[in-house]
Write a protein that holds these residues in place. Sequence first.
Motif, PDB file in Angstrom:
ATOM      1  N   GLN A 153     -56.303 -68.651  -0.832  1.00  0.00           N
ATOM      2  CA  GLN A 153     -57.203 -69.514  -0.066  1.00  0.00           C
ATOM      3  C   GLN A 153     -57.762 -68.792   1.163  1.00  0.00           C
ATOM      4  O   GLN A 153     -58.918 -69.004   1.537  1.00  0.00           O
ATOM      5  N   VAL A 154     -56.940 -67.947   1.798  1.00  0.00           N
ATOM      6  CA  VAL A 154     -57.434 -67.155   2.926  1.00  0.00           C
ATOM      7  C   VAL A 154     -58.582 -66.269   2.481  1.00  0.00           C
ATOM      8  O   VAL A 154     -59.633 -66.193   3.130  1.00  0.00           O
ATOM      9  N   HIS A 155     -58.409 -65.585   1.334  1.00  0.00           N
ATOM     10  CA  HIS A 155     -59.450 -64.679   0.830  1.00  0.00           C
ATOM     11  C   HIS A 155     -60.710 -65.446   0.458  1.00  0.00           C
ATOM     12  O   HIS A 155     -61.833 -64.962   0.665  1.00  0.00           O
ATOM     13  N   ALA A 156     -60.533 -66.649  -0.106  1.00  0.00           N
ATOM     14  CA  ALA A 156     -61.697 -67.454  -0.483  1.00  0.00           C
ATOM     15  C   ALA A 156     -62.473 -67.889   0.762  1.00  0.00           C
ATOM     16  O   ALA A 156     -63.708 -67.913   0.759  1.00  0.00           O
ATOM     17  N   GLU A 213     -54.845 -75.726   9.631  1.00  0.00           N
ATOM     18  CA  GLU A 213     -54.896 -75.636   8.169  1.00  0.00           C
ATOM     19  C   GLU A 213     -53.939 -74.543   7.693  1.00  0.00           C
ATOM     20  O   GLU A 213     -53.988 -73.420   8.189  1.00  0.00           O
ATOM     21  N   ILE A 214     -53.096 -74.866   6.724  1.00  0.00           N
ATOM     22  CA  ILE A 214     -52.170 -73.897   6.147  1.00  0.00           C
ATOM     23  C   ILE A 214     -52.764 -73.421   4.827  1.00  0.00           C
ATOM     24  O   ILE A 214     -52.951 -74.208   3.891  1.00  0.00           O
ATOM     25  N   LEU A 215     -53.058 -72.133   4.737  1.00  0.00           N
ATOM     26  CA  LEU A 215     -53.714 -71.553   3.572  1.00  0.00           C
ATOM     27  C   LEU A 215     -52.817 -70.503   2.925  1.00  0.00           C
ATOM     28  O   LEU A 215     -52.189 -69.706   3.625  1.00  0.00           O
ATOM     29  N   ASN A 216     -52.764 -70.503   1.579  1.00  0.00           N
ATOM     30  CA  ASN A 216     -52.061 -69.414   0.902  1.00  0.00           C
ATOM     31  C   ASN A 216     -52.964 -68.182   0.865  1.00  0.00           C
ATOM     32  O   ASN A 216     -54.128 -68.225   1.292  1.00  0.00           O
TER      33      ASN A 216
END
Length: 374
Positions: A120-123, A114-117
């Motif tokens: 999105q990582v923090h969420a 999964e590629i997260l910005n």
Amino acid sequence: MKYDVVVVGAGSMGMAAGYFLARQGKKVLLMDAFDPPHHHASHHGETRIIRYAYGEGKEYVPLALRAKALWEELELHSGQSLFLQTGVLNMGEESSRFIQTLIASAEKYQLPLEILNAEQVHARFPGITLPENYIGCFESTSGVLRCEDCIAAYRDLALAHGAELLTYHPLQDIKADDQGVTLYSEDKIIRADKVIISAGAWATKLMSKLDFALPMQPNRKTFAWFEADEEIYGQTVFPAFSFDSPQGIYYGFPSIDGAGLKMGRHDGGERQDPDQEIAEYDTLTDSVDLERFLATVMPQTQGLMYGKTCMYSMTADEHFIIDTHPQHDNVIIAAGFSGHGFKFASVIGEILSDLAAKGATEHDISLFSLQRFR
């Protein structure tokens, strides 16, 4: 006493090799300067990351997947739980070579990634705060190996299959010729058809006895555990991780069994003579860099609990060495694994057993040839 194979250095790679050889019915001696698993080398510290999408090179992926299968086999045969599926989050600038290679390797081998910005990582993981231009690559199928338990499991199985283990016997000298290899400890002379040198930080000194300059320099490295909220950083909710940045390359683990968040820095370090005592972890100087990283990227962690030291032995290009001595094809060299090698210990043990028993392996190890240094 003469053996089919003597393994010098019964740590991660050596112990696995001894197991695979003994399982084939070979007469094997595992020889170590200490009593593995132990804290003098590079395999201690309780845990190591295992990941399959690979930023160090797409060539590693088939080996990582084979290693995974062999770790599962070791769990089955030993009856122990050795792998924790925490997932692994690799973080860095999207344009970084490491991140781009990692993504390309996942695409090539169809690995779940999964590629997260940053948002999105923090969420997903509230304990992490990334710069806006960073991304996270989350691999849910990867996780953590209990490294010392892995070595102990291979040790028990190797001995059960008839291998012998000679502890507290540092190698004093080694000679090789067409008839075999002779090894000298303080009180023993041992003959073997073949020898595997898998002595970690000591490999350079041992190979010099065979008139070969191994291109490695051991460094002193540190890692530490920090207090952390289990609801944020515990093993059921937080992944193992790496962080690639121009300021440094960091790695770490969730709090496992309530031990605290563990982390270290991959690059840097000071030159270390493996025969000299490693300076103990200094809570003032050795923690500064790690605490700075945590304050920026994982600000909800708390104070230092304790730290440890180990030795890193790497080549300049950080790829491993798996090859035979240029003048003695009965001497097999396995070195340069620090930093990202432990996850491969199972498959490298299989490879070394192939080289010792058959003179060749089906695995592609061309990347690890000594020819690249010429």
